[in-house]
Design an enzyme around this catalytic site. Sequence first.
Site, PDB file in Angstrom:
ATOM      1  N   GLU A  28      -3.502   7.497  -4.116  1.00  0.00           N
ATOM      2  CA  GLU A  28      -3.391   6.226  -3.395  1.00  0.00           C
ATOM      3  C   GLU A  28      -3.170   5.079  -4.381  1.00  0.00           C
ATOM      4  O   GLU A  28      -3.928   4.933  -5.335  1.00  0.00           O
ATOM      5  CB  GLU A  28      -4.685   5.988  -2.605  1.00  0.00           C
ATOM      6  CG  GLU A  28      -4.643   4.758  -1.740  1.00  0.00           C
ATOM      7  CD  GLU A  28      -5.984   4.518  -1.061  1.00  0.00           C
ATOM      8  OE1 GLU A  28      -6.070   4.738   0.160  1.00  0.00           O
ATOM      9  OE2 GLU A  28      -6.947   4.131  -1.748  1.00  0.00           O
TER      10      GLU A  28
ATOM     11  N   TYR B 112       0.867  -1.187   0.000  1.00  0.00           N
ATOM     12  CA  TYR B 112       0.000   0.000   0.000  1.00  0.00           C
ATOM     13  C   TYR B 112       0.895   1.225   0.000  1.00  0.00           C
ATOM     14  O   TYR B 112       1.913   1.269   0.697  1.00  0.00           O
ATOM     15  CB  TYR B 112      -0.879   0.014   1.259  1.00  0.00           C
ATOM     16  CG  TYR B 112      -1.682   1.281   1.408  1.00  0.00           C
ATOM     17  CD1 TYR B 112      -2.980   1.368   0.925  1.00  0.00           C
ATOM     18  CD2 TYR B 112      -1.128   2.414   2.015  1.00  0.00           C
ATOM     19  CE1 TYR B 112      -3.712   2.545   1.040  1.00  0.00           C
ATOM     20  CE2 TYR B 112      -1.843   3.587   2.128  1.00  0.00           C
ATOM     21  CZ  TYR B 112      -3.134   3.642   1.637  1.00  0.00           C
ATOM     22  OH  TYR B 112      -3.851   4.815   1.744  1.00  0.00           O
TER      23      TYR B 112
END
Length: 431
Positions: A226, A141
């Site tokens: 993101e 992530y």
Amino acid sequence: MTKGLASPKTCLRSVLIEEDGIHRLARGGGRRTMNIHEYQAKEILGRYGIAVPRGRLAVSARDAAITADEFGGHVVVKAQIHAGGRGKAGGVRFAATRDEAASLYEEFLGMRLITRQTGPEGARVRRVYIEEALSIAKEYYLSLSIDRKHARIALLASAAGGGDVEEASQGAFARVLIDPCLGPTAHSMRALAVSLGLESACRRMFFGMVQKLYEVFTSCDCSLLEINPLARLSDGRLLPLDCKISFDDNALFRHSELLAYRDIEEGAPEEFEASKYGLTYVKLDGDIGCMVNGAGLAMATLDALLLRGGTSANFLDLGGGASKEAVRKAFSLIIEDRRVKVILINVLGGIVRCDVVAAGVAEAIAEASTASYALPKRHIPIVARFAGNRAGEGRSLLEAIKDDVFPIRFAETMDAAATLAAEAAGAEGRR
Ligand code: ADP
Ligand code: MG
């Protein structure tokens, strides 16, 4: 602006944010964002020299099949909505053949996808993206966002990427604050790569990618970028398999090229309707409909309401030169919201004249009481505070309205108006 003028509101807001309502205030506070689809975000990454999986937006089932052929038959069919969590909700599926890709396209198009980010109402799928299916060794992530408290860009990374990232503990994330004067430094990125457990061959790729993502973030005035997952593939490459970008609305004026990415059908329909009249309308989760001129005053009104125990159903900025028609539209948007128990009008007349606002409200009330209006009759008290340009005339116009559904009370100050509105909402709630 002098410090004295700026500080009370800022103080009030930060106190309130600490206590309550962080989303409400953050959304209403002029920090609005424009979200785009995954395939568009990847297109932007590509323009900045970041390698992304091969993919194409399909325009028909046949096109989906042809694209699958082009990518060697094995593809991922991805529903494009402005929300994540699609994988777990069945909106990201593998197709092993061209026929499977075509039938998934058919299945996806028009379906309502409910993910944990869409809310129970879900989101309708209007675009379907076909991407080459890649062999993943590990998912990470990575995100960039703005840390307002420290005035830095925050980089958040984790080795627990993928669909379960929301379940990962806080300890699974490493957070690095990037000094905007320096950008990401080799030293801090190496430390981060090591903490993620990236082997040395991968670390240089990681640093290169962060540098480019940082460039996208700053050049495009993003508020969030993101990548989840950032995948290390079996062949050793490091690729973003998903990408979500939000842009700061306030900076869009200097990015006309990004406006083409706006997908108006993805936003709340009321917000789109409002924008046609030059109004800025954002749905919030309270029950007091607010009509205010100016984003700063609208923010202060939300703060004042919160202080008095009320919650606003919307942020509504009439803008600098609102016409009677725009005011009428604003009022009807507020009353069409079934949650609204009370309306608070807070207008500081300047370029916008209070009598023009009052005339728009009067017309909207007259319209609402005619049979053509499909609203069931309900009691919605109005609290109005006019100050400045033609305040007296505005008040007289509203005083002349005698409508059972919309009884009007007046207040001299914003705080008095907020107090009255919060009390009235409480009373309406008990009715
Ligand atoms: P969402 O975040 O909305 O669930 P993603 O694009 O992250 O959607 O996809 C969900 C999961 O599907 C990813 O975590 C990844 O495991 C897998 N995936 C997505 N794209 C690909 C791809 N091109 N090749 C292989 N797997 C993929
Ligand atoms: Mg994802």
